[in-house]
Design a protein around this motif. Structure first.
Motif, short mmCIF file in Angstrom:
data_model
loop_
_atom_site.label_atom_id
_atom_site.label_comp_id
_atom_site.label_asym_id
_atom_site.label_seq_id
_atom_site.Cartn_x
_atom_site.Cartn_y
_atom_site.Cartn_z
N VAL A 344 3.86 7.37 -8.36
CA VAL A 344 3.30 6.31 -7.46
C VAL A 344 1.99 6.52 -7.02
O VAL A 344 1.06 6.01 -7.34
CB VAL A 344 4.41 6.09 -6.33
N VAL A 345 1.70 7.90 -6.17
CA VAL A 345 0.54 8.03 -5.51
C VAL A 345 -0.57 8.26 -6.45
O VAL A 345 -1.56 7.61 -6.35
CB VAL A 345 0.75 9.38 -4.72
N ARG A 346 -0.59 9.14 -7.42
CA ARG A 346 -1.56 9.29 -8.32
C ARG A 346 -2.07 8.20 -9.05
O ARG A 346 -3.16 8.11 -9.54
CB ARG A 346 -1.54 10.16 -9.37
N ARG A 347 -1.17 6.87 -9.02
CA ARG A 347 -1.57 5.74 -10.21
C ARG A 347 -2.09 4.72 -9.20
O ARG A 347 -2.51 3.64 -9.97
CB ARG A 347 -0.21 5.52 -10.81
N LEU A 348 -1.86 4.52 -7.90
CA LEU A 348 -2.50 3.57 -7.25
C LEU A 348 -3.81 4.18 -6.36
O LEU A 348 -3.69 5.05 -5.69
CB LEU A 348 -1.39 2.90 -6.26
N SER A 349 -4.81 3.27 -6.75
CA SER A 349 -6.02 3.72 -5.93
C SER A 349 -6.03 3.67 -4.62
O SER A 349 -6.56 4.49 -3.68
CB SER A 349 -7.05 2.65 -6.35
N ARG A 352 -4.28 6.91 -3.54
CA ARG A 352 -5.21 7.88 -3.55
C ARG A 352 -6.08 8.15 -2.56
O ARG A 352 -6.27 9.23 -2.19
CB ARG A 352 -5.87 7.75 -5.05
N PHE A 353 -6.63 7.13 -2.12
CA PHE A 353 -7.46 7.05 -0.97
C PHE A 353 -6.75 7.46 0.36
O PHE A 353 -7.18 8.50 1.24
CB PHE A 353 -8.21 5.63 -0.74
N LEU A 354 -5.60 7.14 0.42
CA LEU A 354 -4.85 7.41 1.68
C LEU A 354 -4.50 9.00 1.63
O LEU A 354 -4.26 9.52 2.79
CB LEU A 354 -3.58 6.63 2.05
N PHE A 355 -4.19 9.31 0.71
CA PHE A 355 -3.79 10.85 0.56
C PHE A 355 -5.20 11.74 0.24
O PHE A 355 -4.92 13.08 -0.20
CB PHE A 355 -2.84 11.02 -0.60
N GLY A 356 -6.34 11.33 0.34
CA GLY A 356 -7.31 12.40 0.31
C GLY A 356 -7.82 12.67 -1.12
O GLY A 356 -8.55 13.69 -1.11
#
Length: 374
Positions: A344-349, A352-356
């Motif tokens: 999820v996290v690494r695949r959505l731009s 990725r932004f929200l997680f730094g």
């Protein structure tokens, strides 16, 4: 351009994993925490917690200070500030408003400080400032475990005028290896805010030392020449600190407490030096795993405690033995975090932004065509 130190990337990855295991242990040890197991362990789990807690957050600030050295070499100050706000400030704000409320809610439910559903609790999340475990305020403006991001952001802004005015000399003599423990010990005279086992002044000194001295090549040379002394001190001080803590913690304000703090300081410092030496000797390389783990370290750090607290809440009153709960908490939490990150996290731009994280690299059309026909 400065040569990248892959050993620092390895330290960051392993330190992130250590924080994860440390917070899993907090569910079982006698220290106050958000949610506690129905049975506590004052034996091996407590020993593990004390050992990890002695060095884990100082190593983060030391590595962060070194990283500033590289960051300021490769970009202007304005770009550095922008990068810090995005890489640290965005995940902090995201964590405060999205990942923290349920942790406070579960703490209040576990301590019988609130009755109702999570939706009932949400309007009360802004009632007072959350200051400590079991308190009355609910709004954790620092994001609980994300306090590190807030403090690092503040340190970055406060120290830039010093770093720009006083350049790195590149010199590092043996005296620095013995001077810093005395400076860190003296920092105990200044009581500001204790976080993660140490005071903010303690962290600031380690951060500044990281920038000026740990990034020096001479540091590694001097460390190598004296490593046997530091490793010996690390072993002895670890044993003394842990046994002393478990047998009879000193009374506040006593002479014994001052000596105890001196032992803790020596223990922390010698362990930091040991970690830097071992990483430089055995981990000065990169591979596919390091590239993946380095990118995952920030999202993993941001996600780990919210998952541990949630999972711990649901198993806290089960009659399982502590070892079974410990294995379950570690394994299931790790799996859930990595599934969430990888798929999820690494695949959505946006995530990725929200997680730094940095924006994902995209191959251009020519590269894609070449790869397709290769």
């Amino acid at each position: 351009m400065m040569k990248r130190q892959y050993d620092l990337d390895w330290i960051r990855v392993f330190a992130t994993l250590a924080v994860f295991l440390y917070h899993c242990s907090m569910f079982f040890n006698p220290f106050p925490w958000h949610v506690k197991n129905n049975q506590l362990d004052s034996g091996s789990i407590l020993v593990f917690s004390l050992f990890i807690g002695a060095w884990i957050m100082p190593i983060f600030f030391a590595v962060s200070g070194i990283s500033v050295t590289y960051a300021l070499k490769n970009r202007p100050v304005t770009a550095f500030f922008k990068e810090r706000l995005i890489r640290l400030g965005v995940p902090l704000v995201f964590g405060v408003f999205i990942l923290t409320p349920h942790q406070i809610f579960l703490e209040r439910i576990a301590n019988r400080q609130f009755n109702g559903s999570f939706l009932d609790f949400l309007p009360h999340y802004f009632d007072g400032i959350y200051l400590d475990f079991g308190g009355t305020g609910n709004f954790a403006f620092f994001g609980l475990h994300l306090w590190y991001l807030l403090v690092l952001l503040v340190f970055s802004f406060l120290t830039i005028p010093i770093f720009k005015k006083i350049p790195i000399s590149g010199r590092f003599s043996l005296v620095h290896l013995w001077l810093l423990p005395f400076i860190l010990f003296a920092s105990g005279l200044f009581k500001t805010q204790g976080l993660g086992g140490w005071d903010l002044v303690f962290y600031l000194i380690v951060f500044i030392y990281g920038y000026y001295y740990f990034s020096s090549e001479a540091f590694k040379n001097n460390l190598q020449a004296t490593i046997k002394i530091h490793m010996t001190l690390a072993l002895i001080s670890s044993a003394v600190y842990i046994v002393w803590f478990m047998k009879a913690y000193p009374q506040p304000g006593s002479v014994e407490e001052i000596i105890f703090f001196a032992v803790r300081t020596i223990n922390c410092w010698s362990l930091l030096l040991g970690i830097f030496f071992l990483a430089d000797k055995y981990l000065s390389f990169t591979n596919r795993f390091l590239k993946y783990a380095s990118e995952a370290s920030m999202p993993f750090y941001v996600l780990h405690q919210p998952v541990i607290v949630l999972l711990g809440f649901f198993i806290r009153d089960l009659s399982w033995p502590i070892p079974v709960k410990l294995i379950f908490l570690i394994s299931i939490s790790f799996i859930l975090i990595m599934i969430g990150y990888h798929f999820v996290v690494r695949r959505l731009s946006l995530l990725r932004f929200l997680f730094g994280m940095k924006a994902a690299r995209r191959k251009n059309k020519a590269q894609a065509t070449y790869s397709l026909h290769k």
